[in-house]
Design a protein around this motif. Structure first.
Motif, short mmCIF file in Angstrom:
data_model
loop_
_atom_site.label_atom_id
_atom_site.label_comp_id
_atom_site.label_asym_id
_atom_site.label_seq_id
_atom_site.Cartn_x
_atom_site.Cartn_y
_atom_site.Cartn_z
N LEU A 1 14.31 -2.31 -1.75
CA LEU A 1 15.24 -2.93 -2.69
C LEU A 1 15.43 -4.41 -2.41
O LEU A 1 15.49 -5.23 -3.34
CB LEU A 1 16.59 -2.20 -2.65
CG LEU A 1 16.56 -0.75 -3.16
CD1 LEU A 1 17.90 -0.09 -2.94
CD2 LEU A 1 16.14 -0.69 -4.61
N MET A 2 15.53 -4.79 -1.14
CA MET A 2 15.69 -6.20 -0.79
C MET A 2 14.44 -7.00 -1.15
O MET A 2 14.53 -8.12 -1.66
CB MET A 2 16.02 -6.33 0.70
CG MET A 2 17.42 -5.87 1.04
SD MET A 2 17.75 -5.88 2.81
CE MET A 2 17.69 -7.62 3.17
N ALA A 3 13.27 -6.43 -0.90
CA ALA A 3 12.02 -7.11 -1.24
C ALA A 3 11.90 -7.27 -2.75
O ALA A 3 11.47 -8.32 -3.25
CB ALA A 3 10.83 -6.34 -0.68
N TRP B 1 5.68 4.38 1.87
CA TRP B 1 6.29 5.60 2.38
C TRP B 1 6.97 5.40 3.73
O TRP B 1 7.92 6.10 4.05
CB TRP B 1 5.26 6.73 2.47
CG TRP B 1 4.86 7.27 1.13
CD1 TRP B 1 3.61 7.30 0.62
CD2 TRP B 1 5.71 7.85 0.13
NE1 TRP B 1 3.62 7.86 -0.64
CE2 TRP B 1 4.90 8.20 -0.96
CE3 TRP B 1 7.08 8.10 0.05
CZ2 TRP B 1 5.41 8.79 -2.12
CZ3 TRP B 1 7.58 8.68 -1.11
CH2 TRP B 1 6.76 9.01 -2.17
N SER B 2 6.51 4.43 4.50
CA SER B 2 7.13 4.21 5.81
C SER B 2 8.29 3.21 5.76
O SER B 2 9.02 3.06 6.74
CB SER B 2 6.08 3.73 6.82
OG SER B 2 5.57 2.47 6.44
N ALA B 3 8.48 2.54 4.64
CA ALA B 3 9.55 1.54 4.52
C ALA B 3 10.87 2.21 4.16
O ALA B 3 10.92 3.12 3.33
CB ALA B 3 9.19 0.52 3.46
N PRO B 4 11.97 1.73 4.76
CA PRO B 4 13.29 2.23 4.35
C PRO B 4 13.61 1.80 2.92
O PRO B 4 13.11 0.76 2.45
CB PRO B 4 14.26 1.56 5.33
CG PRO B 4 13.43 0.98 6.42
CD PRO B 4 12.05 0.80 5.87
N VAL B 5 14.43 2.57 2.24
CA VAL B 5 14.78 2.28 0.85
C VAL B 5 15.39 0.89 0.73
O VAL B 5 15.04 0.13 -0.17
CB VAL B 5 15.76 3.36 0.31
CG1 VAL B 5 16.31 2.95 -1.05
CG2 VAL B 5 15.07 4.70 0.24
N SER C 1 0.86 -1.19 0.00
CA SER C 1 0.00 0.00 0.00
C SER C 1 0.89 1.24 0.00
O SER C 1 2.07 1.17 0.39
CB SER C 1 -0.89 0.00 1.24
OG SER C 1 -0.10 0.23 2.39
N PRO C 2 0.35 2.39 -0.42
CA PRO C 2 1.16 3.61 -0.40
C PRO C 2 1.69 3.95 0.99
O PRO C 2 2.83 4.37 1.13
CB PRO C 2 0.20 4.68 -0.91
CG PRO C 2 -0.75 3.93 -1.79
CD PRO C 2 -0.93 2.60 -1.11
#
Length: 75
Positions: free
Chosen positions: A28-30, A20-24, A15-16
């Motif tokens: 990238l890992m996901a 927005w709350s996830a670290p970069v 979800s948006p």
């Protein structure tokens, strides 16, 4: 950031607000894990594997033999 948002919400289905709350690095890992999953479960085959060193060495030796046999001898 736009590309990461597209990846997280589109490809990963987050979800948006999650995006927005996830670290970069988490995004990238996901994405890397999802990409690897798609490669591993591809019903049309996997990408070619790296050649085995022993097979490459054998092919090189054969190439040298062919080249040596086709050389003209000096008279």
């Amino acid at each position: 950031m736009d590309e990461l948002f597209k990846i997280a919400t589109g490809w990963l289905g987050w979800s948006p607000s999650e995006t927005w709350s996830a670290p970069v690095i988490e995004i990238l890992m996901a994405w890397d894990s999802k990409r690897q999953f798609l490669i591993d479960t591809n019903p049309f085959g996997k990408p070619p594997e790296k050649p085995v060193a022993a097979n490459v060495a054998k092919e090189v030796r054969m190439g040298f033999r062919v080249a040596a046999m086709s050389r003209k001898t000096a008279t």
